[in-house]
Design an enzyme around this catalytic site. Sequence first.
Site, PDB file in Angstrom:
ATOM      1  N   GLU A 178       0.793  -1.232   0.000  1.00  0.00           N
ATOM      2  CA  GLU A 178       0.000   0.000   0.000  1.00  0.00           C
ATOM      3  C   GLU A 178       0.825   1.282   0.000  1.00  0.00           C
ATOM      4  OE1 GLU A 178      -3.608   0.385   0.004  1.00  0.00           O
ATOM      5  OE2 GLU A 178      -3.176  -1.592  -0.851  1.00  0.00           O
ATOM      6  N   SER A 562     -56.016 -11.137  37.206  1.00  0.00           N
ATOM      7  CA  SER A 562     -56.084 -12.181  38.225  1.00  0.00           C
ATOM      8  C   SER A 562     -54.749 -12.872  38.483  1.00  0.00           C
ATOM      9  CB  SER A 562     -57.117 -13.232  37.809  1.00  0.00           C
ATOM     10  OG  SER A 562     -58.406 -12.652  37.729  1.00  0.00           O
TER      11      SER A 562
END
Length: 964
Positions: A178, A562
Amino acid sequence: MSAILVKIFATALTLSQVLVDPATVKTSFDPARDQEQVSQILKDGCTHMRRAFDIEDINLDDLIATAMDDPQAIAGELKVLQGLSFNDLQASYRQFCKDEKVEPSPVDLSEVISYYNAAVAGLPDAGKLKGLKLPGVSVILDGSGKRFAEVYEPDHRRIWVPLSDIPKSVQQAFVSAEDKRFYQHKGVDERGVIRAFMGNLTNPGRPAGGSTITQQVAKNLLVGDDVTYDRKMREMIVASRIERVLSKAEILEIYLNSIYLGRSSWGIEMAAQSYFGKSAKALSVSEGALLAGLTKGPNYYNPDTKPDRAQERMAYVLSRMQDDGFLKPDQVQQAIASLPARVPFERIRRNTGFYFVDHVNRDARTLADIEKLSAGGYTVRTTISPVLQEATEAALQEGLARYELSVGRQRYQGAEANLTQAVKSLEATTGNSPSWKRALEAVRLPLYDVHWPAAVVVEKGRDRKTGANVLRVGLADGRVLPLSAWEAARRDLKLYDVVRVQVIEQKGKGAVRADLRTPPAVQGGAVVLENRTGRILAMTGGFSYPLSQLNRATQAQRQPGSAFKPLTYLAALSKGLQPNTLVWDAPVTLPPVGGGANAGAGDSWSPKNFDGGRSGIVTLRRALENSKNLVTARLLDGGIEATPEQSLKRVCELALEAQLYLECSPYYPFVLGAQPVRILDLAAFYAAVANEGAMPVPHAIESVEQDGRPVYSRKANALARLGSADAVAFYQLKTMLQGVLERGTARSLKALAPYAGGKTGTSDNENDAWFVGFTNDVTIAVWVGHDNADGKRRTLGRGQTGGKVAAPIFQSILQAAWDNHVPKAPLSPPSPQTAKQMIALPIDLNTGDRLTDGQGKGFTEHFRLSWFGRLNETQYRLVPQSEVYAFRNPDPWSDGEERGGPDYYEDGPYAQGPGWLESLRQSAPPSRRQAEPERGFRWWWEDDAPQRPRRVDPDYFWRNGQVY
């Protein structure tokens, strides 16, 4: 002056500064006063670049002359040069590089300066990179220590490693590939720019940018990757500043940990693990060269799909390493022989546990002070059971869909995808399977956590022979099945639509079919908790995470209805009432809470049963099994404490101790589940019932490590006992909740009754449906309802109760738990310590009367004993025995919730008119004796000493079989 020429000279101004004197780069010039200064900078820059051309053996004058002779030969295929006047470019070259006087000048420096000032304004601070450690991946382990999930920021799936852990050969491979002059330049390499420029002239198909490693760091982390002159200018200035802030080693370390190398891997360490199954420190020369070659284009040089290109690129990197003097020719020949072996690519695709992982992320913030797990580097060991988690999600999704199908609320809002274009493209290629199948395998659907199989419509129309409508879908396994769908969906479906289906395997010789499934409007949540430890084994907070990220198991509160009643019954049992205590299931009005002279009649409370009816006299057991609201209300009036207000306070204290609420305001509907709770908290209380009062603390995280260093470890504390109720009360409640499945509102689950207990819950107007149940090992809580985010409460529909909507989901999850996690075993008997405080005696289930020998086989009830081993009789404590004799109900008590409405009781055998109770008492036959006052436990200093137990002949009929 043309726009392209302005941009080129603004870029030249930038390049000239960073190459000639990077320490004095100016980012703002005055368009009028600074033209002479800018002209001189451009001249100095051109002188610098001419020397670089000479070094690269390129004659710039000859190149320009060639371009002037045939501009099309150079600019023809390069879009970046199209529209550029080569005459103006040559004149500019003579002006700034030859120092000739050109009139009129082709360059308007005021325009160049204005463009430059705007382009480089507000540059990011290069100092941010000092000491930078980029976000990375954190690993979530399941309960058995296996990898379950990864957490990371988008484009940051990496594991950071220091440069010292990366072999020198791997470092050199990236530098050679690179940026060969990385250790010589100061951020921008003029010779690299020249080589890229010349390469683009000869190969315009794949343009090169000539960026250094430092420029790539600047682009990736600070200035972005826009393909513009502005970005390139900003990148060059920032790169030159980075070189003054960071050392070359620091820059290279950031670069090697930030680049993307394919296989969903950012950075060298993650790439090494993804490609080779090893750490970066163990990479060979050829493996490092292969990865370095991928930086130019991970997809273009992909070794999995394009091995020839990958090998050619690897050979190029190795040859560059030889040119740079790092490798010898024989080393290159050995490394270049073939592509290094790679491990199979495992795609990082998870389709389960998204709500759970979100919960883990929040818990990590609270418990371990970790702001975000996606910051990276953490290993989190959790409690999840992957198989049970997937089964829980699938059970909730199917349960929600079946509910909507059963009430006709299902909707078809379109396909998740349509594969028409993909199928056409694949038809032109050869393959071993139909094009629709290959297209289906490749598609990524938006509802990625929905567990119904995806299917593609492969046939729609009329059968040529029979004329019947035909609708068939293809599955990923290659089967083609008829699709069962409602009319509106059949009409809207199109060829190659992708839909979700439930494959129905017919018993016997019946044909297999696919039933259409669509995302429901109703929502739900479910939690599976390990009773003894509090470990969260599974959690789902909604139908689908992509559709809604709200975790309804932990981030929402809903009325439990309930399902809250067991707390009230627990309070009564802990005060000494036995499960066979008789209570009127009859209208009741309780005085206003707080009372006083200012209380009005409207402040009183007169509840009703779910079904609107009443059943007369019932036992506590049968009342809880059948979820009687009136009985729950009557327990407040003397069943728990002396007054309703004191009883409310007692239930509130119990709810706070069970950590269902942070605060509790005593009001009557509270005992019927009017105050919202979290699914997870209610599950923890039911787990305490299964544990005889030892309540676990639900948790999802066992430990957290970072780079092998412990950050958090959960302490193995003993379970906290709910001291407001003893183990006897909890065990009695446990057996009563077992009866809910055997005979009560969840009798549809009767087959599970020997192995589980639980309670249904339905809030007012059927807005919420619950079922919370437990076995010896796990507790499962399920809620179904609408989010009601718009402020309007949307009902599930008449008769859509917890027993009908939520209980089937519970059953599916429980079966999965038995199949994959815990043994299927009957509910445990009382612990030895608890058993010493109880006695098991047979009773008549409906009347509560204890049976003696010769009266047949009864129901075995567990009774509390006093400290002296005395049986505390409470059967007639709340209802006088005379009233019981006058009103003996001959039939089993029925369940209004299950019956589905008040009509049954309005005209049924238990219907009562106004004032019926008073008239009953007046017409009741005289009792043969007065009911004896309850003789509870007395201390030795009280007036009457405790009576010793007496042996009673069972045939001694005058005492009605009572034992004292």
